[in-house]
Motif scaffolding. Structure first.
Motif, PDB file in Angstrom:
ATOM      1  N   CYS A  33      43.198  -1.789  24.845  1.00  0.00           N
ATOM      2  CA  CYS A  33      41.941  -2.276  25.468  1.00  0.00           C
ATOM      3  C   CYS A  33      40.602  -1.260  25.172  1.00  0.00           C
ATOM      4  CB  CYS A  33      42.158  -2.262  27.154  1.00  0.00           C
ATOM      5  SG  CYS A  33      43.473  -3.041  27.269  1.00  0.00           S
ATOM      6  N   ASP A  39      38.540  -5.341  27.924  1.00  0.00           N
ATOM      7  CA  ASP A  39      38.823  -6.469  27.048  1.00  0.00           C
ATOM      8  C   ASP A  39      40.055  -5.876  25.938  1.00  0.00           C
ATOM      9  OD1 ASP A  39      36.903  -7.742  28.047  1.00  0.00           O
ATOM     10  OD2 ASP A  39      35.406  -7.263  26.675  1.00  0.00           O
ATOM     11  N   VAL A  40      40.916  -6.797  25.878  1.00  0.00           N
ATOM     12  CA  VAL A  40      42.133  -6.467  24.836  1.00  0.00           C
ATOM     13  C   VAL A  40      41.396  -6.639  23.324  1.00  0.00           C
ATOM     14  CG1 VAL A  40      44.311  -7.228  23.916  1.00  0.00           C
ATOM     15  CG2 VAL A  40      43.922  -7.153  26.430  1.00  0.00           C
ATOM     16  N   SER A  45      45.792  -4.677  18.847  1.00  0.00           N
ATOM     17  CA  SER A  45      46.958  -4.732  19.763  1.00  0.00           C
ATOM     18  C   SER A  45      48.170  -5.610  19.233  1.00  0.00           C
ATOM     19  CB  SER A  45      46.480  -5.558  20.999  1.00  0.00           C
ATOM     20  OG  SER A  45      45.531  -4.868  21.716  1.00  0.00           O
ATOM     21  N   ARG A 107      50.079   0.653  27.980  1.00  0.00           N
ATOM     22  CA  ARG A 107      48.911   0.155  27.609  1.00  0.00           C
ATOM     23  C   ARG A 107      48.050   1.368  27.292  1.00  0.00           C
ATOM     24  NH1 ARG A 107      46.062  -4.533  29.551  1.00  0.00           N
ATOM     25  NH2 ARG A 107      47.986  -5.111  30.506  1.00  0.00           N
ATOM     26  N   TRP A 109      43.501   2.365  26.301  1.00  0.00           N
ATOM     27  CA  TRP A 109      42.315   2.093  26.636  1.00  0.00           C
ATOM     28  C   TRP A 109      41.497   3.196  25.487  1.00  0.00           C
ATOM     29  CZ3 TRP A 109      45.193   1.930  30.842  1.00  0.00           C
ATOM     30  CH2 TRP A 109      45.114   0.874  31.341  1.00  0.00           C
TER      31      TRP A 109
END
Length: 112
Positions: A33, A39-40, A45, A107, A109
């Motif tokens: 993200c 936002d992905v 990803s 996940r 970022w």
């Protein structure tokens, strides 16, 4: 392993440009993200994650990320890094925030 140990492991694999070891620290369909939007980034990803790092490792024989600072809060690990040898000779400052699960990064970022 602790969240810091998992993030340390992926950093060591990154510096070794060991794609399989690096990928082993991430959930299979890890979302990457943008920070702060969340936002992905579809181009890096999930399935694209492997391709992105295979290309980077192949094109960057001198790639090395130096940990400048780290903040850990529970399952969240935030690293500031100085990356040299990126895509040849480029040097960058990077900020990555990792959400770590039981045994993998679930996940990530990147500040963009």
């Amino acid at each position: 392993m602790s969240p810091e140990e998992i993030v340390d492991g992926q950093l060591a694999a990154y510096n070794a440009r060991d794609l399989e070891a690096f990928l082993g620290y991430y959930a299979e369909d890890v979302p990457v993200c943008a920070f702060p939007s969340g936002d992905v980034l579809a181009d890096v990803s999930g399935a694209a994650f492997r391709k992105r790092y295979a290309t980077l490792f192949a094109a960057s024989p001198d790639l090395h990320a130096e940990l400048v600072s780290r903040v850990t809060h529970g399952r969240i690990v935030i690293d500031q890094e100085r990356v040299t040898g990126f895509m040849g000779n480029e040097t960058r400052t990077a900020m990555a925030m990792y959400e770590v699960g039981q045994d993998r990064i679930e996940r990530v970022w990147f500040a963009v």
